[in-house]
Design an enzyme around this catalytic site. Sequence first.
Site, PDB file in Angstrom:
ATOM      1  N   SER A 135      29.906  49.676  -0.925  1.00 23.66           N
ATOM      2  CA  SER A 135      31.238  50.211  -0.996  1.00 23.66           C
ATOM      3  C   SER A 135      31.927  49.187  -1.891  1.00 23.66           C
ATOM      4  CB  SER A 135      31.699  50.379   0.561  1.00 23.66           C
ATOM      5  OG  SER A 135      33.309  50.768   0.528  1.00 23.66           O
ATOM      6  N   LYS A 161      29.825  53.384  -4.172  1.00 29.25           N
ATOM      7  CA  LYS A 161      31.307  54.100  -3.585  1.00 29.25           C
ATOM      8  C   LYS A 161      32.394  53.082  -4.181  1.00 29.25           C
ATOM      9  CE  LYS A 161      33.163  53.849   0.994  1.00 29.25           C
ATOM     10  NZ  LYS A 161      33.101  54.312   2.379  1.00 29.25           N
ATOM     11  N   LYS A 163      36.788  52.727  -3.871  1.00 32.39           N
ATOM     12  CA  LYS A 163      37.753  52.701  -3.096  1.00 32.39           C
ATOM     13  C   LYS A 163      38.764  53.200  -4.288  1.00 32.39           C
ATOM     14  CE  LYS A 163      36.660  51.561   1.005  1.00 32.39           C
ATOM     15  NZ  LYS A 163      36.869  52.433   2.254  1.00 32.39           N
ATOM     16  N   ASP A 188      36.219  56.905  -2.112  1.00 34.93           N
ATOM     17  CA  ASP A 188      36.890  56.839  -0.743  1.00 34.93           C
ATOM     18  C   ASP A 188      38.420  56.611  -0.899  1.00 34.93           C
ATOM     19  OD1 ASP A 188      37.403  56.856   1.901  1.00 34.93           O
ATOM     20  OD2 ASP A 188      35.855  55.253   2.437  1.00 34.93           O
ATOM     21  N   GLU A 213      35.599  61.113  -0.229  1.00 35.23           N
ATOM     22  CA  GLU A 213      35.641  60.485   1.490  1.00 35.23           C
ATOM     23  C   GLU A 213      37.266  60.545   1.779  1.00 35.23           C
ATOM     24  OE1 GLU A 213      33.462  57.228   2.145  1.00 35.23           O
ATOM     25  OE2 GLU A 213      34.074  57.041   4.211  1.00 35.23           O
ATOM     26  N   ASP A 238      35.333  60.826   7.318  1.00 36.37           N
ATOM     27  CA  ASP A 238      35.391  59.671   7.934  1.00 36.37           C
ATOM     28  C   ASP A 238      36.396  59.469   9.007  1.00 36.37           C
ATOM     29  OD1 ASP A 238      35.241  56.916   8.722  1.00 36.37           O
ATOM     30  OD2 ASP A 238      35.502  56.009   6.736  1.00 36.37           O
ATOM     31  N   LYS A 262      30.081  56.842  11.673  1.00 31.29           N
ATOM     32  CA  LYS A 262      30.289  55.502  12.199  1.00 31.29           C
ATOM     33  C   LYS A 262      30.101  55.378  13.617  1.00 31.29           C
ATOM     34  CE  LYS A 262      33.201  54.089   8.360  1.00 31.29           C
ATOM     35  NZ  LYS A 262      34.619  53.787   7.719  1.00 31.29           N
ATOM     36  N   GLY A 290      30.195  52.099   7.289  1.00 34.37           N
ATOM     37  CA  GLY A 290      30.124  50.674   7.558  1.00 34.37           C
ATOM     38  C   GLY A 290      31.714  50.201   7.917  1.00 34.37           C
TER      39      GLY A 290
HETATM   40  O1  OSB Z   1      36.329  53.785   4.951  1.00 36.57           O
HETATM   41  O2  OSB Z   1      34.511  53.301   4.945  1.00 36.57           O
HETATM   42  C1  OSB Z   1      35.617  53.057   5.061  1.00 36.57           C
HETATM   43  C2  OSB Z   1      35.617  49.177   5.382  1.00 36.57           C
HETATM   44  C3  OSB Z   1      36.745  48.798   6.375  1.00 36.57           C
HETATM   45  C4  OSB Z   1      37.154  50.020   6.997  1.00 36.57           C
HETATM   46  C5  OSB Z   1      36.851  51.401   6.382  1.00 36.57           C
HETATM   47  C6  OSB Z   1      35.853  51.580   5.274  1.00 36.57           C
HETATM   48  C7  OSB Z   1      35.328  50.341   4.966  1.00 36.57           C
HETATM   49  C8  OSB Z   1      34.438  50.407   3.821  1.00 36.57           C
HETATM   50  C9  OSB Z   1      33.299  49.365   3.714  1.00 36.57           C
HETATM   51  O3  OSB Z   1      34.317  51.463   3.144  1.00 36.57           O
HETATM   52  C10 OSB Z   1      32.006  49.516   4.165  1.00 36.57           C
HETATM   53  C11 OSB Z   1      31.162  48.356   4.370  1.00 36.57           C
HETATM   54  O4  OSB Z   1      30.957  47.903   3.383  1.00 36.57           O
HETATM   55  O5  OSB Z   1      30.914  47.871   5.495  1.00 36.57           O
HETATM   56 MG    MG Z   2      35.653  55.879   4.519  1.00 37.04          MG
END
Ligand code: OSB
Ligand code: MG
Length: 368
Positions: A135, A161, A163, A188, A213, A238, A262, A290
């Site tokens: 991510s 992925k 953001k 995402d 996402e 999510d 998660k 994550g």
């Molecule tokens: O939306 O998946 C998410 C990190 C913090 C809060 C929400 C998210 C995330 C990530 C990072 O996308 C995932 C990771 O690398 O741990």
């Molecule tokens: Mg997410």
Amino acid sequence: MKIDRIVLRQLRLELVHPFETSFGRTTGRNVILVEASSDGVSGWGEVTAPEHPFYNEEWTESAWLILRDYVAPALVGRTLEAARAGELTAGIRGHNMARGGAEAALWDLEARLAGRPLYRHIGGGARTEIPCGVSIGIQESVPALLAKIETELSAGYHRIKIKIKPGWDVEVVREVRRRFPDIRLMADANSAYTPADADHLKRLDEFYLMMLEQPLAHDDIVDHAALQAKLDTPICLDESIRSARQAEQAIRLRACRIMNIKLGRVGGFAEARRIHDLAEQAGIPVWCGGMLEAGVGRAHNVALSTLPNFVLPGDVSASHRYWARDIITPPIEVTPRGTIVVSNEPGFGYSLNREFIDSITVRRESVG
Ligand code: OSB
Ligand code: MG
């Protein structure tokens, strides 16, 4: 097993790179570890609550108080099975990450008492190598993003992925696709859009993303269903999936074609497995999300990812992407094949760096 004692520790860990999403920027984590002991054996869990209540309602402080004043007192002194531990804290409304951190510690403890790897104990083992994705947070510029993607692809990661948020979306994805036409790519939004943005989000269909996402509200299912009916791109939920009940409703309403599970967000392994099973029966693939975990949470995510329907690469990646030094030894490493090899040691499969943990502990409290 009888739970003799629960010890809470709050650690401070700085990230090697800040991580930015549509809801904010994180430079370091306040990690709460839960140590549950029985007969002189300890099991460990990590609480995934973030530093501020902007992803869900939880944050470090709320999680600490819920654990100390409600979760730990409900468990200490009881004889229980990990699979049913969630029921003892089910009266708490919300706060799944606090409940889930303790629940995960009990699974680890039970696995260690049985001398068994955690992934086997939860019923996993469908694969012994986990395919990994990454991510990538919002960057300063498109060239900076392209360079990050290049680095992660060279490390072998199976999917990227990125953001997105309003102002950092369609044109950014267009540039990424122009440069990397063949990669497995997804975006995402962390709830940055509303149903009024449906036509705008429809423009993403052009880029054949694996999935989009959580585009809409953190607690929404119905509007996602309407959006999914309009998009060719599969929606992955999510934030909206916090229980098996919500997963069942999302499936019934066709609000998503993929689910991110998660461990913390759903309150632990037992609920994660229920969601996994419902999705599997509905033909919906899942992957492990994550929360910028330290080693304990990361190792639990690896175990979870061995359940059969975790068929898509998750956001579980190498420790060194986050930490100069992790709290476990060895750190989580990714092979040149872009996979994590699952450990066969008892429990979550890694050793704790006790001295390092002590050196970064900012508070500690014991119940029992
Ligand atoms: O939306 O998946 C998410 C990190 C913090 C809060 C929400 C998210 C995330 C990530 C990072 O996308 C995932 C990771 O690398 O741990
Ligand atoms: Mg997410």
